[in-house]
Design a protein around this motif. Structure first.
Motif, PDB file in Angstrom:
ATOM      1  N   THR A  89       0.876  -0.406   3.600  1.00  0.00           N
ATOM      2  CA  THR A  89      -0.658  -0.708   3.416  1.00  0.00           C
ATOM      3  C   THR A  89      -1.437  -0.207   4.481  1.00  0.00           C
ATOM      4  O   THR A  89      -2.699  -0.755   4.510  1.00  0.00           O
ATOM      5  CB  THR A  89      -0.865  -2.087   3.052  1.00  0.00           C
ATOM      6  OG1 THR A  89      -0.120  -3.085   4.150  1.00  0.00           O
ATOM      7  CG2 THR A  89       0.214  -2.534   1.957  1.00  0.00           C
ATOM      8  N   LEU A 106      -5.488   0.066   4.236  1.00  0.00           N
ATOM      9  CA  LEU A 106      -6.213  -0.692   3.497  1.00  0.00           C
ATOM     10  C   LEU A 106      -6.711  -2.027   4.247  1.00  0.00           C
ATOM     11  O   LEU A 106      -6.076  -2.764   5.046  1.00  0.00           O
ATOM     12  CB  LEU A 106      -5.265  -1.307   2.420  1.00  0.00           C
ATOM     13  CG  LEU A 106      -4.677  -0.637   1.445  1.00  0.00           C
ATOM     14  CD1 LEU A 106      -3.439  -1.203   0.573  1.00  0.00           C
ATOM     15  CD2 LEU A 106      -5.602   0.025   0.320  1.00  0.00           C
ATOM     16  N   ARG A 107      -8.126  -2.018   4.011  1.00  0.00           N
ATOM     17  CA  ARG A 107      -8.856  -3.160   4.827  1.00  0.00           C
ATOM     18  C   ARG A 107     -10.112  -3.495   3.843  1.00  0.00           C
ATOM     19  O   ARG A 107     -10.865  -2.424   3.348  1.00  0.00           O
ATOM     20  CB  ARG A 107      -9.485  -2.690   6.038  1.00  0.00           C
ATOM     21  CG  ARG A 107      -8.176  -2.415   7.251  1.00  0.00           C
ATOM     22  CD  ARG A 107      -8.739  -2.155   8.579  1.00  0.00           C
ATOM     23  NE  ARG A 107      -9.234  -3.357   9.013  1.00  0.00           N
ATOM     24  CZ  ARG A 107      -9.575  -3.736  10.545  1.00  0.00           C
ATOM     25  NH1 ARG A 107      -9.507  -2.657  11.261  1.00  0.00           N
ATOM     26  NH2 ARG A 107     -10.117  -4.825  10.852  1.00  0.00           N
ATOM     27  N   GLN A 139     -15.014   2.530   0.815  1.00  0.00           N
ATOM     28  CA  GLN A 139     -13.759   2.670   0.363  1.00  0.00           C
ATOM     29  C   GLN A 139     -12.954   3.868  -0.361  1.00  0.00           C
ATOM     30  O   GLN A 139     -12.004   4.574   0.077  1.00  0.00           O
ATOM     31  CB  GLN A 139     -13.363   1.731  -0.514  1.00  0.00           C
ATOM     32  CG  GLN A 139     -13.543   0.240  -0.195  1.00  0.00           C
ATOM     33  CD  GLN A 139     -12.344  -0.387   0.848  1.00  0.00           C
ATOM     34  OE1 GLN A 139     -11.283   0.416   1.004  1.00  0.00           O
ATOM     35  NE2 GLN A 139     -12.065  -1.495   1.173  1.00  0.00           N
ATOM     36  N   HIS A 161     -10.558   6.938   1.667  1.00  0.00           N
ATOM     37  CA  HIS A 161      -9.438   7.166   1.067  1.00  0.00           C
ATOM     38  C   HIS A 161      -9.272   8.652   0.377  1.00  0.00           C
ATOM     39  O   HIS A 161      -8.543   9.142  -0.806  1.00  0.00           O
ATOM     40  CB  HIS A 161      -8.980   6.207  -0.094  1.00  0.00           C
ATOM     41  CG  HIS A 161      -8.296   5.175   0.539  1.00  0.00           C
ATOM     42  ND1 HIS A 161      -9.170   4.110   1.034  1.00  0.00           N
ATOM     43  CD2 HIS A 161      -7.203   4.780   0.801  1.00  0.00           C
ATOM     44  CE1 HIS A 161      -8.629   2.938   1.231  1.00  0.00           C
ATOM     45  NE2 HIS A 161      -7.335   3.465   1.381  1.00  0.00           N
ATOM     46  N   TYR A 205      -7.372   2.905   9.856  1.00  0.00           N
ATOM     47  CA  TYR A 205      -5.740   3.259  10.023  1.00  0.00           C
ATOM     48  C   TYR A 205      -5.209   2.679  11.213  1.00  0.00           C
ATOM     49  O   TYR A 205      -4.261   3.350  11.612  1.00  0.00           O
ATOM     50  CB  TYR A 205      -5.880   4.963   9.741  1.00  0.00           C
ATOM     51  CG  TYR A 205      -5.876   5.350   8.278  1.00  0.00           C
ATOM     52  CD1 TYR A 205      -5.019   5.420   7.574  1.00  0.00           C
ATOM     53  CD2 TYR A 205      -7.349   5.832   7.992  1.00  0.00           C
ATOM     54  CE1 TYR A 205      -5.438   5.804   6.001  1.00  0.00           C
ATOM     55  CE2 TYR A 205      -7.734   5.984   6.669  1.00  0.00           C
ATOM     56  CZ  TYR A 205      -6.595   6.102   5.513  1.00  0.00           C
ATOM     57  OH  TYR A 205      -6.917   6.594   4.360  1.00  0.00           O
ATOM     58  N   LYS A 246      -5.089  -5.800   9.706  1.00  0.00           N
ATOM     59  CA  LYS A 246      -5.637  -6.132   8.332  1.00  0.00           C
ATOM     60  C   LYS A 246      -6.738  -6.797   8.258  1.00  0.00           C
ATOM     61  O   LYS A 246      -7.267  -7.212   7.133  1.00  0.00           O
ATOM     62  CB  LYS A 246      -4.371  -6.895   7.778  1.00  0.00           C
ATOM     63  CG  LYS A 246      -3.045  -6.114   7.765  1.00  0.00           C
ATOM     64  CD  LYS A 246      -3.098  -5.045   7.209  1.00  0.00           C
ATOM     65  CE  LYS A 246      -1.729  -4.422   7.229  1.00  0.00           C
ATOM     66  NZ  LYS A 246      -1.664  -3.022   6.553  1.00  0.00           N
ATOM     67  N   GLN A 264      -3.335   4.604  -2.956  1.00  0.00           N
ATOM     68  CA  GLN A 264      -3.201   4.684  -1.615  1.00  0.00           C
ATOM     69  C   GLN A 264      -1.685   5.224  -1.882  1.00  0.00           C
ATOM     70  O   GLN A 264      -0.797   4.929  -2.634  1.00  0.00           O
ATOM     71  CB  GLN A 264      -2.737   3.164  -1.146  1.00  0.00           C
ATOM     72  CG  GLN A 264      -1.650   2.942   0.056  1.00  0.00           C
ATOM     73  CD  GLN A 264      -2.536   3.286   1.391  1.00  0.00           C
ATOM     74  OE1 GLN A 264      -3.807   3.581   1.363  1.00  0.00           O
ATOM     75  NE2 GLN A 264      -2.131   2.889   2.474  1.00  0.00           N
ATOM     76  N   PHE A 305      -4.837   0.275  -5.725  1.00  0.00           N
ATOM     77  CA  PHE A 305      -5.429  -1.249  -5.225  1.00  0.00           C
ATOM     78  C   PHE A 305      -6.800  -1.487  -5.671  1.00  0.00           C
ATOM     79  O   PHE A 305      -7.414  -0.377  -5.755  1.00  0.00           O
ATOM     80  CB  PHE A 305      -5.111  -1.307  -3.721  1.00  0.00           C
ATOM     81  CG  PHE A 305      -3.816  -1.488  -3.216  1.00  0.00           C
ATOM     82  CD1 PHE A 305      -3.273  -2.573  -2.910  1.00  0.00           C
ATOM     83  CD2 PHE A 305      -3.139  -0.272  -2.852  1.00  0.00           C
ATOM     84  CE1 PHE A 305      -1.801  -2.706  -2.553  1.00  0.00           C
ATOM     85  CE2 PHE A 305      -1.950  -0.242  -2.285  1.00  0.00           C
ATOM     86  CZ  PHE A 305      -1.379  -1.420  -2.025  1.00  0.00           C
ATOM     87  N   CYS A 351     -10.302  -3.173  -4.505  1.00  0.00           N
ATOM     88  CA  CYS A 351     -11.085  -3.434  -3.472  1.00  0.00           C
ATOM     89  C   CYS A 351     -12.276  -4.098  -3.985  1.00  0.00           C
ATOM     90  O   CYS A 351     -13.273  -3.423  -4.626  1.00  0.00           O
ATOM     91  CB  CYS A 351     -11.625  -2.115  -2.760  1.00  0.00           C
ATOM     92  SG  CYS A 351     -10.168  -1.319  -1.963  1.00  0.00           S
ATOM     93  N   ILE A 365      -8.509  -7.387  -1.195  1.00  0.00           N
ATOM     94  CA  ILE A 365      -7.885  -6.090  -1.650  1.00  0.00           C
ATOM     95  C   ILE A 365      -6.318  -6.800  -2.360  1.00  0.00           C
ATOM     96  O   ILE A 365      -5.702  -7.334  -2.026  1.00  0.00           O
ATOM     97  CB  ILE A 365      -7.292  -5.519  -0.436  1.00  0.00           C
ATOM     98  CG1 ILE A 365      -8.224  -5.146   0.419  1.00  0.00           C
ATOM     99  CG2 ILE A 365      -6.386  -4.372  -1.057  1.00  0.00           C
ATOM    100  CD1 ILE A 365      -9.305  -4.085   0.017  1.00  0.00           C
ATOM    101  N   LYS A 421      -3.152  -5.668  -5.457  1.00  0.00           N
ATOM    102  CA  LYS A 421      -2.530  -4.788  -6.254  1.00  0.00           C
ATOM    103  C   LYS A 421      -2.772  -4.393  -7.517  1.00  0.00           C
ATOM    104  O   LYS A 421      -3.442  -5.303  -8.123  1.00  0.00           O
ATOM    105  CB  LYS A 421      -1.043  -5.155  -6.005  1.00  0.00           C
ATOM    106  CG  LYS A 421       0.028  -4.116  -6.627  1.00  0.00           C
ATOM    107  CD  LYS A 421       0.126  -2.813  -5.523  1.00  0.00           C
ATOM    108  CE  LYS A 421       1.269  -2.017  -6.033  1.00  0.00           C
ATOM    109  NZ  LYS A 421       1.198  -0.660  -5.193  1.00  0.00           N
TER     110      LYS A 421
END
Length: 507
Positions: free
Chosen positions: A155, A158-159, A175, A179, A216, A220, A468, A474, A476, A481, A483
């Motif tokens: 993950t 992902l934040r 977001q 990505h 990255y 988290k 992802q 995911f 957002c 966040i 799934k």
């Protein structure tokens, strides 16, 4: 992904050298010319199912192409005892005895050398392989063991983002941008050269670069985008303030500021003085062709304009008034006909309507450059050049007698082929190019981000779905966040849709 080498690959090189890999890489991986791409298009298909993929591999021992997902290259390896194969998108070597892709320094140097020569010859500042780890990334994993835990279900990247008070419109765009594969590769490789060194804190590109590093880093904890918000307020005054803003407007404004703050390389020349090769234009800029055809002499006036996204109408009703009709009532008739059209129910419907010929009517005559008189005409928009990232704006907020939202469900696909909307495709169908469909470039895209607007105009909220890695989705929702799955994404209302080109070509 193994970086420790492979005894089976070492034995193969001892017996046959590196020439088989060089040939496969040169002809079927790094295709930099038009002829090479045509040859690859005709030759690269699975010998079992005749499909172009997915994840096509070439046997390193013999002439055989097989797809990985359907198991045909694995079947070939097992039956023929040919356990080494080259993945044809990124040039990685798979050993089916080890059950993994293998890092080999000698083959990596071969790939890098050819890529460097191609990039230098074509004036390309960046590498165009981004969906899977490149050879350079594998080397980084080897040199920096602490970064090796980027596995399939990782993950990292992902934040959540803290809502600073009606800033969900900004959070969802950030977001989507973080990505975007090529944008991620650019910023994580420290490619940006700041042109505001004497004005610290003034460069939006530097701030976005910092955000990519934060996303990255493996941390988290949710991020606070107060610096980004302040910089957008500074450079895009119409977005300043604490009220809710439109996500699409913020997206275009952000690209515009990033574009202005980027420092593009001047090595790659272009016939158009307006052309820019900054990272924003390399990824997001396409060319929209407008053909205006004179109804008297059939003369065609063509213009090509750059675009960052395509805004698509959802409503078909066109209000008419007595002032809109001419003596013959033609304009009223046309408006009435349009108002009776069925509303689009899919992205394909929207694109079809966007690119169809439109009669401009007698009240919008233009002076034809061919017959030198004012004549009625038709206008058609098509895609002359597709961007790497195709972004579509579904116009859900409508201005008419009152401002309201269109909540009609519009279906959009996970995979999109833009070929039917290309200028040369329309010319082919009109009989200008003959039967050369198989020689057209690949215009297939994959969905990687969707932004939704929930609720009403007065109390709405923006959320985003992001992709992802290959098949993980995911949701957002500001700092939260969760799934998701592809069906949830495709069932969502959809406001902004982001697609990434599946096969990238050198210009």
């Amino acid at each position: 992904m193994s970086e420790h080498g492979c005894i089976h690959l070492s034995n193969f090189k001892a017996a046959k050298g590196t020439q088989p890999y060089k040939v496969i890489y040169a002809y079927f991986v790094a295709c930099t010319s038009t002829e090479a791409r045509k040859r690859k298009a005709f030759s690269c298909y699975c010998y079992i199912c005749r499909c172009l993929g997915p994840r096509l591999h070439s046997c390193l021992h013999c002439i055989f192409f097989g797809c990985f997902v359907s198991g045909h290259i694995q079947e070939h390896a097992k039956s023929k005892k040919h356990f080494l194969a080259v993945e044809l998108t990124y040039g990685m070597v798979m050993c089916f005895q080890c059950g993994d892709y293998i890092y080999d320094r000698e083959l990596t140097d071969i790939a890098n050398e050819r890529d460097a020569k191609a990039s230098k010859a074509l004036g390309l500042p960046i590498s165009y392989r981004s969906w899977e780890p490149s050879a350079n990334e594998i080397e980084l994993l080897r040199l920096h063991p602490r970064r090796r835990r980027v596995i399939e279900n990782s993950t990292i990247g992902l934040r959540g983002l803290i809502n600073l008070g009606n800033t969900c419109f900004m959070n969802c765009i950030v977001q989507a941008l973080t990505h975007t594969p090529l944008l991620r590769d650019f910023f994580l490789a420290d490619k940006h050269q700041c042109q505001f060194r004497d004005q610290p804190g003034s460069c939006l590109v530097c701030e976005v670069s910092r955000l990519f590093q934060e996303f990255y880093s493996g941390n988290k904890a949710p991020l606070i985008l107060h610096r980004l918000l302040h910089m957008i307020w500074t450079h895009a005054h119409h977005l300043a303030g604490y009220e809710q803003q439109d996500a699409h407007e913020f997206f275009i404004a952000t690209l515009n500021v990033l574009h202005r703050h980027c420092k593009g390389s001047s090595a790659h020349t272009h016939s158009s003085p307006e052309h820019c090769n900054c990272i924003i234009d390399q990824i997001f800029t396409g060319g929209l062709q407008s053909d205006v055809v004179c109804q008297a002499c059939n003369g065609v006036s063509t213009t090509i304009d750059p675009f960052w996204d395509i805004s698509l109408d959802l409503a078909t009703d066109i209000p008419t008034s007595s002032s809109e009709s001419n003596d013959s009532g033609q304009k009223s008739s046309e408006s009435s006909q349009k108002s009776n059209e069925q509303e689009p129910t899919s992205l394909i419907d929207c694109l079809t309507r966007f690119t169809r010929p439109e009669h401009l009517g007698s009240s919008a005559k233009i002076k034809c450059s061919n017959c030198q008189s004012y004549q009625e005409s038709t206008k058609q928009l098509t895609m002359k050049k597709l961007p790497v990232v195709a972004s579509f704006h579904l116009k859900r907020f409508k201005h008419s007698s009152r401002f309201h939202k269109i909540s009609t469900y519009v279906a959009f696909p996970e995979h999109l082929d833009m070929t039917p909307f290309m200028s040369h495709y329309r010319n082919m169908n009109n009989g200008h190019c003959g039967n050369t469909f198989n020689l057209l470039p690949d215009n297939r895209y994959s969905l990687f981000a969707v932004i939704n607007h929930l609720g009403t105009l007065d109390g709405g909220h923006y959320t985003a779905f992001i992709r992802q890695q290959q098949n993980h989705w995911f949701k957002c929702d500001d700092h939260l966040i969760t799934k998701a799955n592809i069906q949830e994404v495709l069932d969502s209302e959809g406001y902004l849709l982001f697609y990434h080109k599946q096969f990238l070509e050198y210009e």
